[in-house]
Design an enzyme around this catalytic site. Structure first.
Site, PDB file in Angstrom:
ATOM      1  N   ASP A  20       0.785  -1.243   0.000  1.00 16.01           N
ATOM      2  CA  ASP A  20       0.000   0.000   0.000  1.00 16.01           C
ATOM      3  C   ASP A  20       0.814   1.288   0.000  1.00 16.01           C
ATOM      4  O   ASP A  20       0.325   2.341   0.411  1.00 16.01           O
ATOM      5  CB  ASP A  20      -0.983   0.029   1.191  1.00 16.01           C
ATOM      6  N   ILE A  43      -5.179  -5.204  -3.028  1.00 16.37           N
ATOM      7  CA  ILE A  43      -3.763  -5.590  -2.993  1.00 16.37           C
ATOM      8  C   ILE A  43      -3.376  -6.338  -4.270  1.00 16.37           C
ATOM      9  O   ILE A  43      -4.172  -7.046  -4.860  1.00 16.37           O
ATOM     10  CB  ILE A  43      -3.390  -6.410  -1.735  1.00 16.37           C
ATOM     11  N   HIS A  85       2.554  -7.089  -0.337  1.00 17.20           N
ATOM     12  CA  HIS A  85       2.118  -7.892   0.810  1.00 17.20           C
ATOM     13  C   HIS A  85       3.224  -8.864   1.209  1.00 17.20           C
ATOM     14  O   HIS A  85       3.888  -9.447   0.351  1.00 17.20           O
ATOM     15  CB  HIS A  85       0.841  -8.658   0.449  1.00 17.20           C
ATOM     16  N   ARG A 139      -0.076  14.056   1.202  1.00 15.46           N
ATOM     17  CA  ARG A 139      -0.608  13.918   2.551  1.00 15.46           C
ATOM     18  C   ARG A 139       0.087  14.830   3.566  1.00 15.46           C
ATOM     19  O   ARG A 139      -0.308  14.901   4.728  1.00 15.46           O
ATOM     20  CB  ARG A 139      -0.551  12.455   3.000  1.00 15.46           C
TER      21      ARG A 139
HETATM   22  P1  GTP Z   1       0.260  -3.558  -2.975  1.00 17.46           P
HETATM   23  O1  GTP Z   1       0.357  -3.862  -4.420  1.00 17.46           O
HETATM   24  O2  GTP Z   1      -0.896  -4.241  -2.355  1.00 17.46           O
HETATM   25  O3  GTP Z   1       1.520  -3.785  -2.242  1.00 17.46           O
HETATM   26  O4  GTP Z   1      -0.042  -1.967  -2.800  1.00 17.46           O
HETATM   27  P2  GTP Z   1       0.523  -0.798  -3.731  1.00 17.46           P
HETATM   28  O5  GTP Z   1       1.872  -0.395  -3.283  1.00 17.46           O
HETATM   29  O6  GTP Z   1       0.356  -1.151  -5.165  1.00 17.46           O
HETATM   30  O7  GTP Z   1      -0.427   0.427  -3.337  1.00 17.46           O
HETATM   31  P3  GTP Z   1      -1.760   0.857  -4.095  1.00 17.46           P
HETATM   32  O8  GTP Z   1      -1.449   1.442  -5.417  1.00 17.46           O
HETATM   33  O9  GTP Z   1      -2.676  -0.305  -4.042  1.00 17.46           O
HETATM   34  O10 GTP Z   1      -2.253   2.025  -3.150  1.00 17.46           O
HETATM   35  C1  GTP Z   1      -2.648   1.764  -1.827  1.00 17.46           C
HETATM   36  C2  GTP Z   1      -3.565   2.848  -1.334  1.00 17.46           C
HETATM   37  O11 GTP Z   1      -2.848   4.073  -1.203  1.00 17.46           O
HETATM   38  C3  GTP Z   1      -4.716   3.131  -2.287  1.00 17.46           C
HETATM   39  O12 GTP Z   1      -5.850   3.426  -1.523  1.00 17.46           O
HETATM   40  C4  GTP Z   1      -4.257   4.344  -3.037  1.00 17.46           C
HETATM   41  O13 GTP Z   1      -5.313   5.139  -3.516  1.00 17.46           O
HETATM   42  C5  GTP Z   1      -3.447   5.082  -1.976  1.00 17.46           C
HETATM   43  N1  GTP Z   1      -2.374   5.902  -2.562  1.00 17.46           N
HETATM   44  C6  GTP Z   1      -1.434   5.501  -3.434  1.00 17.46           C
HETATM   45  N2  GTP Z   1      -0.620   6.506  -3.762  1.00 17.46           N
HETATM   46  C7  GTP Z   1      -1.057   7.580  -3.085  1.00 17.46           C
HETATM   47  C8  GTP Z   1      -0.616   8.950  -2.999  1.00 17.46           C
HETATM   48  O14 GTP Z   1       0.328   9.381  -3.637  1.00 17.46           O
HETATM   49  N3  GTP Z   1      -1.333   9.775  -2.156  1.00 17.46           N
HETATM   50  C9  GTP Z   1      -2.376   9.340  -1.435  1.00 17.46           C
HETATM   51  N4  GTP Z   1      -2.988  10.209  -0.636  1.00 17.46           N
HETATM   52  N5  GTP Z   1      -2.814   8.066  -1.489  1.00 17.46           N
HETATM   53  C10 GTP Z   1      -2.164   7.204  -2.295  1.00 17.46           C
HETATM   54 NA    NA Z   2      -2.501  -2.033  -2.375  1.00 17.49          NA
END
Ligand code: GTP
Ligand code: NA
Ligand code: MG
Length: 457
Positions: A20, A43, A85, A139
């Site tokens: 995430d 995920i 994950h 953020r």
């Molecule tokens: P996994 O593949 O499960 O490891 O996660 P990931 O690293 O691919 O993260 P993902 O793109 O699924 O984003 C996780 C959460 O963080 C989502 O709810 C996104 O909308 C949020 N998110 C991602 N990037 C940003 C960002 O730059 N700013 C904010 N505020 N939220 C973000």
């Molecule tokens: Na994710």
């Protein structure tokens, strides 16, 4: 090997980081897609791949200070998305082993987390160069977004408190990296890439800094990786995932780093029941900026040169094991040698799995997801006595049923991301074998633990 210095292939980039932190979101922003929203539980559980053509890079980098379109010599990027994950260590390892360069995504609000550390170890072990995306800058309290601007200039235009918070969080992360023996610094201040790893502030969500990180990778890879990126004819190809698709049957997604694949090529692959020799029937590729994981209208190709991520259609792919090489057989006298190579690859992988005399039967879609699931079961102290890859068949049920004589609580199959036919389910019901099926690893564990508790009541 024939090497033409003037032809560069696309660098293969791998996006790594803790769960995430925004890896998939970053790709969604680059592609202008919404893959992340469609993922089960939000995920990533499989490797994905996307080609980003030079034009798309140029478009995105328009406002980046010092960037001009003429500077782009590579045909684009090939970007591999990986899961963050903790269970998917094997996919992170597989993804990063294929890449020329990595983007390590760190959540600026969280700093270094467990899978950040794991990723750093992988990168250092393989000497893979990388850049850190300091993600989620939006953020920061009071942050005002503008994805059109150069991120470093834009940060200086934020209000004082936002700038202060950035500085504090940035400095804290510098210390966390230093504790791992790594020097990090903001990219524009990096005067020595042998000493420092560059960091680029980004908002994957809103797009701020995404142009900067792309421009950085173009420049870095052309300056420092041009030897490695010279296209060569020797086939270097790895099976990334084996997927069964409606209407297409079982297909394989491969990453072709170098060399050419053609329809009618004879290929040799590793299968669960021995080497697979088959002929390429069709080569499919998603449109640029489309993810190979997502069912889409694929384009058909007769011939494809690396680096590309393509889907291959051929007979007998059902038992193909992901994560291992694809060999092209050019002369009939090579065939036996290639078959032996393919066979040895799986033996190496499966003998490394240690099984117990008593335990559950574990089945998964790919070697990567199998190993990830086993890793998870180990931490939960759930023993496994047998493993398999692919859909659940009657013979799997029969093997699981042997536990009825030993320890009946283990007479069950944990089936991760694989189909179970109704006929097989009925057979299992008759035999007294429970099948737990899920496409999120920890849901499987939950239902098994619940079932175990029920048995003990
Ligand atoms: P996994 O593949 O499960 O490891 O996660 P990931 O690293 O691919 O993260 P993902 O793109 O699924 O984003 C996780 C959460 O963080 C989502 O709810 C996104 O909308 C949020 N998110 C991602 N990037 C940003 C960002 O730059 N700013 C904010 N505020 N939220 C973000
Ligand atoms: Na994710
Ligand atoms: Mg993801």
């Amino acid at each position: 090997a024939a090497k033409s210095d003037d032809v560069l292939r696309s660098p293969v980039l791998c996006v790594l980081g803790h769960v995430d932190t925004g890896k998939t979101k970053m790709l969604d922003t680059i592609r202008r897609t919404n893959v992340q929203l469609g993922e089960a539980g939000g995920i990533t559980q499989q490797l994905g791949a996307t080609r980003v053509p030079a034009e798309a890079i140029i478009q995105r980098c328009g406002r980046v200070k010092g960037f001009t379109p003429e500077k782009v010599k590579i045909p684009g990027f090939l970007i591999i998305d990986t899961p963050g994950h903790e269970s998917f260590a094997n996919l992170r390892s597989r993804g990063s082993s294929l890449c020329d360069f990595a983007i390590l995504v760190v959540d600026i609000m969280h700093g270094i987390e467990p899978q950040t550390l794991e990723s750093i170890k992988l990168l250092i072990k393989r000497k893979t160069p990388f850049v850190v995306a300091l993600n989620k800058v939006d953020r920061l309290y009071g942050y005002e977004s503008n994805p059109q601007k150069d991120i470093y200039q834009h940060l200086k235009s934020q209000n004082m408190n936002t700038q202060l918070e950035f500085k504090e969080r940035y400095e804290k992360i510098v210390v966390e990296f230093a504790e791992q023996g790594i020097n990090v610094i903001l990219a524009p201040d990096n005067k020595d890439v042998n000493e420092y790893i560059s960091m680029v502030p980004t908002s994957a969500q809103l797009g701020d800094g995404v142009g900067n990180i792309m421009a950085y990778i173009v420049e870095h890879s052309q300056k420092y990786l041009s030897d490695r990126l010279g296209y060569i004819e020797d086939v270097d190809c790895t099976v990334m995932e084996v997927r069964s698709l409606p209407g297409l049957g079982t297909t394989i997604d491969v990453i072709l780093v170098n060399g050419t694949l053609k329809t009618s090529d004879i290929i040799v692959l590793t299968g669960t029941d021995g080497p697979i020799v088959t002929q390429i029937r069709d080569i499919l590729m998603p449109a640029p900026l489309r993810e190979i994981r997502v069912k889409a209208d694929y384009e058909h190709y007769k011939e494809i040169k690396g680096s590309q991520s393509v889907k291959i259609l051929a007979k007998n792919l059902d038992k193909c094991v992901a994560g291992l090489p694809l060999f092209v057989c050019n002369r009939t006298d090579e065939l036996e040698i290639l078959k032996k190579d393919a066979h040895d690859q799986l033996q190496k992988a499966l003998t490394s799995i240690k099984k117990k005399a008593e335990g559950v039967y574990v089945q998964a879609s790919t070697l990567g997801s199998l190993e990830a699931l086993l890793e998870f079961l180990k931490t939960q102290k759930i023993p496994y006595s047998n493993v398999n890859i692919g859909p659940v068949h009657k013979k799997d049920v029969q093997k699981a049923a042997t536990m009825l004589e030993h320890n009946s609580e283990f007479a069950c199959i944990l089936a991760f991301d694989v189909p179970v036919d109704r006929e097989v389910q009925q057979f299992a019901d008759r035999e007294g074998v429970r099948i737990f099926q899920a496409n999120i690893i920890y849901h499987l564990e939950d239902s098994f633990l619940k079932y175990r508790e029920e048995l003990r009541l």
